[in-house]
Design a protein around this motif. Structure first.
Motif, PDB file in Angstrom:
ATOM      1  N   PHE A  14     -21.543  23.319-127.405  1.00  0.00           N
ATOM      2  CA  PHE A  14     -22.665  23.430-126.502  1.00  0.00           C
ATOM      3  C   PHE A  14     -23.561  24.765-126.731  1.00  0.00           C
ATOM      4  N   PHE A  15     -22.511  25.802-126.878  1.00  0.00           N
ATOM      5  CA  PHE A  15     -23.199  27.280-127.080  1.00  0.00           C
ATOM      6  C   PHE A  15     -23.884  27.563-128.216  1.00  0.00           C
ATOM      7  N   GLN A  16     -23.173  26.945-129.305  1.00  0.00           N
ATOM      8  CA  GLN A  16     -23.681  26.875-130.790  1.00  0.00           C
ATOM      9  C   GLN A  16     -25.071  26.266-130.808  1.00  0.00           C
ATOM     10  N   LEU A  17     -25.114  24.990-130.073  1.00  0.00           N
ATOM     11  CA  LEU A  17     -26.263  24.428-129.919  1.00  0.00           C
ATOM     12  C   LEU A  17     -27.485  25.268-129.330  1.00  0.00           C
ATOM     13  N   LEU A  18     -27.159  26.007-128.287  1.00  0.00           N
ATOM     14  CA  LEU A  18     -28.072  26.754-127.526  1.00  0.00           C
ATOM     15  C   LEU A  18     -28.532  27.774-128.255  1.00  0.00           C
ATOM     16  N   PHE A  19     -27.561  28.387-129.014  1.00  0.00           N
ATOM     17  CA  PHE A  19     -27.768  29.566-130.209  1.00  0.00           C
ATOM     18  C   PHE A  19     -28.725  29.160-131.302  1.00  0.00           C
ATOM     19  N   MET A  20     -28.571  27.983-132.023  1.00  0.00           N
ATOM     20  CA  MET A  20     -29.229  27.297-133.001  1.00  0.00           C
ATOM     21  C   MET A  20     -30.584  26.943-132.323  1.00  0.00           C
ATOM     22  N   MET A  21     -30.645  26.706-131.134  1.00  0.00           N
ATOM     23  CA  MET A  21     -32.117  26.345-130.630  1.00  0.00           C
ATOM     24  C   MET A  21     -32.916  27.548-130.569  1.00  0.00           C
ATOM     25  N   ILE A 193      -6.464  12.392-132.205  1.00  0.00           N
ATOM     26  CA  ILE A 193      -6.950  12.026-133.536  1.00  0.00           C
ATOM     27  C   ILE A 193      -8.474  12.704-133.766  1.00  0.00           C
ATOM     28  N   LEU A 194      -8.816  13.183-132.607  1.00  0.00           N
ATOM     29  CA  LEU A 194     -10.374  14.161-132.888  1.00  0.00           C
ATOM     30  C   LEU A 194     -10.005  15.488-133.494  1.00  0.00           C
ATOM     31  N   LEU A 195      -8.684  16.157-133.304  1.00  0.00           N
ATOM     32  CA  LEU A 195      -8.426  17.437-133.461  1.00  0.00           C
ATOM     33  C   LEU A 195      -8.840  17.841-134.849  1.00  0.00           C
ATOM     34  N   GLY A 196      -8.623  17.049-135.788  1.00  0.00           N
ATOM     35  CA  GLY A 196      -8.851  17.371-137.261  1.00  0.00           C
ATOM     36  C   GLY A 196     -10.445  17.554-137.275  1.00  0.00           C
ATOM     37  N   MET A 197     -11.309  16.729-136.871  1.00  0.00           N
ATOM     38  CA  MET A 197     -12.660  16.811-136.899  1.00  0.00           C
ATOM     39  C   MET A 197     -13.139  18.168-136.089  1.00  0.00           C
ATOM     40  N   GLU A 198     -12.453  18.272-135.149  1.00  0.00           N
ATOM     41  CA  GLU A 198     -13.094  19.332-134.194  1.00  0.00           C
ATOM     42  C   GLU A 198     -12.564  20.819-134.947  1.00  0.00           C
ATOM     43  N   ILE A 199     -11.714  21.034-135.233  1.00  0.00           N
ATOM     44  CA  ILE A 199     -10.989  22.013-136.347  1.00  0.00           C
ATOM     45  C   ILE A 199     -12.082  22.351-137.328  1.00  0.00           C
ATOM     46  N   GLY A 200     -12.227  21.218-138.073  1.00  0.00           N
ATOM     47  CA  GLY A 200     -13.086  21.063-139.501  1.00  0.00           C
ATOM     48  C   GLY A 200     -14.736  21.597-138.767  1.00  0.00           C
ATOM     49  N   ILE A 201     -14.994  21.300-137.754  1.00  0.00           N
ATOM     50  CA  ILE A 201     -16.277  21.528-137.286  1.00  0.00           C
ATOM     51  C   ILE A 201     -16.297  23.131-136.930  1.00  0.00           C
ATOM     52  N   LEU A 202     -15.263  23.603-136.253  1.00  0.00           N
ATOM     53  CA  LEU A 202     -15.358  24.928-135.944  1.00  0.00           C
ATOM     54  C   LEU A 202     -15.151  26.023-137.120  1.00  0.00           C
ATOM     55  N   ALA A 203     -14.273  25.475-138.130  1.00  0.00           N
ATOM     56  CA  ALA A 203     -14.536  26.431-139.368  1.00  0.00           C
ATOM     57  C   ALA A 203     -15.844  26.235-139.944  1.00  0.00           C
ATOM     58  N   GLU A 204     -16.489  25.144-139.841  1.00  0.00           N
ATOM     59  CA  GLU A 204     -17.653  25.056-140.491  1.00  0.00           C
ATOM     60  C   GLU A 204     -18.774  25.925-139.930  1.00  0.00           C
ATOM     61  N   LEU A 205     -18.479  25.949-138.628  1.00  0.00           N
ATOM     62  CA  LEU A 205     -19.478  26.966-137.775  1.00  0.00           C
ATOM     63  C   LEU A 205     -19.331  28.303-138.342  1.00  0.00           C
ATOM     64  N   LEU A 206     -18.079  28.835-138.339  1.00  0.00           N
ATOM     65  CA  LEU A 206     -17.802  30.186-138.631  1.00  0.00           C
ATOM     66  C   LEU A 206     -18.574  30.622-140.162  1.00  0.00           C
ATOM     67  N   LEU A 207     -18.396  29.324-141.108  1.00  0.00           N
ATOM     68  CA  LEU A 207     -18.989  29.899-142.470  1.00  0.00           C
ATOM     69  C   LEU A 207     -20.569  29.693-142.266  1.00  0.00           C
ATOM     70  N   LEU A 208     -21.026  28.634-141.628  1.00  0.00           N
ATOM     71  CA  LEU A 208     -22.436  28.712-141.671  1.00  0.00           C
ATOM     72  C   LEU A 208     -23.047  29.427-141.040  1.00  0.00           C
ATOM     73  N   THR A 210     -22.285  32.623-141.178  1.00  0.00           N
ATOM     74  CA  THR A 210     -22.219  33.755-141.611  1.00  0.00           C
ATOM     75  C   THR A 210     -23.468  33.337-143.097  1.00  0.00           C
ATOM     76  N   GLY A 211     -23.394  32.021-143.411  1.00  0.00           N
ATOM     77  CA  GLY A 211     -24.588  31.561-144.197  1.00  0.00           C
ATOM     78  C   GLY A 211     -25.909  31.951-143.810  1.00  0.00           C
ATOM     79  N   PHE A 212     -26.161  31.461-142.384  1.00  0.00           N
ATOM     80  CA  PHE A 212     -27.341  31.873-141.963  1.00  0.00           C
ATOM     81  C   PHE A 212     -27.723  33.183-142.121  1.00  0.00           C
ATOM     82  N   VAL A 213     -26.828  34.121-141.649  1.00  0.00           N
ATOM     83  CA  VAL A 213     -27.088  35.527-141.660  1.00  0.00           C
ATOM     84  C   VAL A 213     -27.386  35.870-143.234  1.00  0.00           C
ATOM     85  N   LEU A 214     -26.762  35.549-144.139  1.00  0.00           N
ATOM     86  CA  LEU A 214     -26.828  35.784-145.663  1.00  0.00           C
ATOM     87  C   LEU A 214     -28.232  35.458-146.031  1.00  0.00           C
TER      88      LEU A 214
END
Length: 244
Positions: A14-21, A193-208, A210-214
């Motif tokens: 939710f906070f990532q959503l607000l930040f991106m908005m 069973i949602l844990l894999g997807m949630e961890i994947g999204i959190l890892a993606e958030l960290l990478l992206l 950084t990608g947005f800053v770059l």
């Protein structure tokens, strides 16, 4: 404790959503809109999966609506991520081959969404529905492979950030899907069973993030270079008009 983790994840999303908005309002670039949509649909999928497993909302939802808020929301999140990729990397202008692959995958996504929506009133069994979903996801993943190879060959740092982010996100989603299909008794009513997807999204958030800053830094450098080039041109014209 397990439910706490999922709620914590939804809070971070939710906070990532607000930040991106906020970023979208500041910069007005299309990729921010599609990234917001990706986070939104992924969060809706996880939220209603959590509700189905734990009765989080404490009230019943029509089975048709609950089914539409399941697989279609996951596919919509992948679809929006693909649109984000297309605009973030400017594939149409800079990587036309990868752009053509992305358009083909988008079509497959839309066909699945249309077919799934029409099939919901038929009340197909959960097992058959899960196998159809797995087949559709595997087809999409197979189509993504050539696009990923093309992007990695470009040796572009933004490509690398995005490819790694998508691998985390898609890989996390596939883990949960495989557990649900191979061990339905374990997966039924289990929000774990949602844990894999949630961890994947959190890892993606960290990478992206950084990608947005770059990317913002790259765009800023391009603006500075453009201004310097224009200034040099004006100085040359001035020297031509007033020779020493």
């Amino acid at each position: 404790m397990n439910q706490f983790w999922h709620i914590l994840f939804l809070g971070i999303a939710f906070f990532q959503l607000l930040f991106m908005m906020a970023q979208w309002f500041l910069f007005g670039r299309k990729e921010y809109f599609f990234y917001i949509a990706y986070i939104f649909f992924a969060s809706v999928y996880i939220f209603f999966r959590l509700h189905a497993a734990t009765d989080l909302l404490n009230f019943s939802i029509h089975p048709w609506l609950l089914e539409w808020l399941d697989q279609p929301m996951a596919i919509l999140s992948y679809y929006m991520y693909l649109l984000f990729t297309r605009h973030f990397l400017s594939l149409k202008h800079l990587q036309p081959q990868a752009y053509r692959y992305s358009r083909a995958i988008e079509l497959i996504f839309l066909i699945f969404l249309f077919g799934k929506t029409l099939s919901i009133p038929l009340e197909i069994s959960h097992t058959l529905s899960a196998y159809i979903y797995m087949g559709a996801v595997l087809i999409m993943a197979a189509l993504v492979v050539p696009m990923v190879i093309l992007m990695l060959r470009q040796k572009n740092i933004l490509n690398n950030f995005l490819v790694m982010g998508s691998v985390f996100y898609i890989g996390g989603g596939l883990m949960g899907m495989m557990v649900a299909i191979l061990s339905p008794a374990t997966a039924y009513g289990n929000a774990g069973i949602l844990l894999g997807m949630e961890i994947g999204i959190l890892a993606e958030l960290l990478l992206l993030n950084t990608g947005f800053v770059l990317k913002n830094r790259i765009l800023q450098q391009q603006v500075i270079q453009g201004q310097q080039k224009l200034l040099d041109q004006l100085m040359k014209e001035k020297k031509g008009q007033f020779p020493e």
